[in-house]
Scaffold this active site. Sequence first.
Site, PDB file in Angstrom:
ATOM      1  N   HIS A  56      52.134 -23.699 -14.529  1.00  0.00           N
ATOM      2  CA  HIS A  56      53.442 -23.664 -14.019  1.00  0.00           C
ATOM      3  C   HIS A  56      54.086 -22.157 -13.068  1.00  0.00           C
ATOM      4  CE1 HIS A  56      58.132 -25.010 -14.593  1.00  0.00           C
ATOM      5  NE2 HIS A  56      57.928 -24.307 -13.547  1.00  0.00           N
ATOM      6  N   ASN A  90      58.183 -27.021  -5.366  1.00  0.00           N
ATOM      7  CA  ASN A  90      59.358 -26.702  -4.382  1.00  0.00           C
ATOM      8  C   ASN A  90      59.258 -25.576  -3.381  1.00  0.00           C
ATOM      9  OD1 ASN A  90      59.118 -24.721  -6.380  1.00  0.00           O
ATOM     10  ND2 ASN A  90      61.510 -24.581  -6.929  1.00  0.00           N
ATOM     11  N   ASN A 276      66.522 -20.688 -15.345  1.00  0.00           N
ATOM     12  CA  ASN A 276      66.637 -22.316 -15.497  1.00  0.00           C
ATOM     13  C   ASN A 276      65.336 -22.619 -16.289  1.00  0.00           C
ATOM     14  OD1 ASN A 276      66.796 -24.896 -15.233  1.00  0.00           O
ATOM     15  ND2 ASN A 276      67.355 -24.817 -13.141  1.00  0.00           N
ATOM     16  N   ASP A 303      56.324 -20.203 -15.635  1.00  0.00           N
ATOM     17  CA  ASP A 303      57.324 -20.512 -14.675  1.00  0.00           C
ATOM     18  C   ASP A 303      57.489 -19.270 -13.837  1.00  0.00           C
ATOM     19  OD1 ASP A 303      59.263 -21.821 -13.442  1.00  0.00           O
ATOM     20  OD2 ASP A 303      60.645 -21.795 -14.918  1.00  0.00           O
ATOM     21  N   PHE A 321      68.079 -18.393  -9.845  1.00  0.00           N
ATOM     22  CA  PHE A 321      67.293 -18.398 -11.288  1.00  0.00           C
ATOM     23  C   PHE A 321      65.973 -18.241 -11.300  1.00  0.00           C
ATOM     24  CE2 PHE A 321      71.099 -21.500 -11.240  1.00  0.00           C
ATOM     25  CZ  PHE A 321      71.702 -21.199 -12.484  1.00  0.00           C
ATOM     26  N   GLY A 322      65.377 -17.604 -12.175  1.00  0.00           N
ATOM     27  CA  GLY A 322      64.046 -17.274 -12.143  1.00  0.00           C
ATOM     28  C   GLY A 322      63.653 -15.957 -12.425  1.00  0.00           C
TER      29      GLY A 322
END
Length: 432
Positions: A56, A90, A276, A303, A321-322
């Site tokens: 991820h 994305n 998120n 992530d 977010f992130g």
Amino acid sequence: MTSYLIQGASLLGAKAADLGVLGGAFVDATKVAGLKKTRVIDATGLVALPGLVDLHTHVRQPGGEQAETVRTGSRAAALGGYTAVHAMANTSPVSDTAELVSAVARWGAEAGYVEVRPVGAVTKGLEGQELAPLGAMARSAAQVRVFSDDGKCVHDSSLMRRALQQARSLDAVIAQHAQDPGLTEGAQMNDGPLAAALGLAGWPAVAEESIIARDVLLAESVGARLHVCHVSTAGSIEVIRWAKARGISVTAEVTPHHLLLTEELVSTFDPLFKVNPPLRRQEDVLALREAVVSGVIDIVATDHAPHPSEVKDCSFPEGAFGMLGLETALPVVLSTLVNPGMVSLKDVARFMSTTPAAIGRLEGYSSPFALGEPAHITLVDPTTEASEPRGSLSHNNPYRGRDLEGRVVHTMYRGDLTVTDGELVERPEVNA
Ligand SMILES: [Zn+2]
Ligand SMILES: [Zn+2]
């Protein structure tokens, strides 16, 4: 053909041994010991792990090159001990065609630091309306085996069911970002008394748990594999435990930040801690650690989500977010799970290399250090202070100022060093 003799590393934390590498693969150490050109690496005191595999990663190319490119993300990955990453879809445009996923894989090969495995989008444009051409992406040069709308949830049940059916026929997996959009509109942080006190819209645990519950049942009904991204609540673990006990083919990941950080950090109103799914409560953190130990959670995945400073140096509600993760994942795992004695280094090899590779159908990782297999190695000093992240183009590192243990000293990808003595080996930008 470069040959290496890696001397005295503790293999997976067990006894010290020598490793031989020739022509990109592991060979018997005696075979390279006598060769004139063999480069000797003194790995005394270091632990040898198999090259880490991230299921991820957000690399932001195409469309977000000011935050990260495939090349800079690959460099960050190598510095973190990774030899393969799965690049989420994305991007802008979204990775939803055979052409784009093949381009992402090619950019990774050109960078040459890690294998970049593209994740294909489940729905066209991540819009949740129409399935993307999963078959064409699976059959493309990139051989996609993981599909995800990550960043968004595949919310429509019928679409999710059809995606799972297709994935089954392609020997692929659907990786779900479990977030009910209706329950999280405008949500900023974990729902509860702290969110109320801070005046920020809450993100209830049930928004994640209800989607996971639906998806494991859908996976069971069609006999497909489901992977759950970034599990963040104690309740989600209960649902996954139940599904596994029932024999449903589900795997789950936890991020390093959800294993260490809690919602209290949001009191600073620093968007560095906006992510998120959101940071949760201490009892969730402890449950997640326990789930890694028990195996209900199968893997740790980063992530890794780089963002330029303009969307992090702002007010909390405006922030993106992130968080960065590639260069700190192993140190967080060592500091929170290994050094306190909850898991062994052998377990780390399983949940950060062998199992993520198996979920992504990535070959060459099933038996660490086996003769003839590709030489992917991470040599780490597990108790010295971790290095500061420096490979990523972005700087949204949530562990700033924290003492993390575990320094990646050398990383070897396909028999060549990508990191040596803690520094990147410069590789020219070539056309693969
Ligand atoms: Zn996500
Ligand atoms: Zn993500």
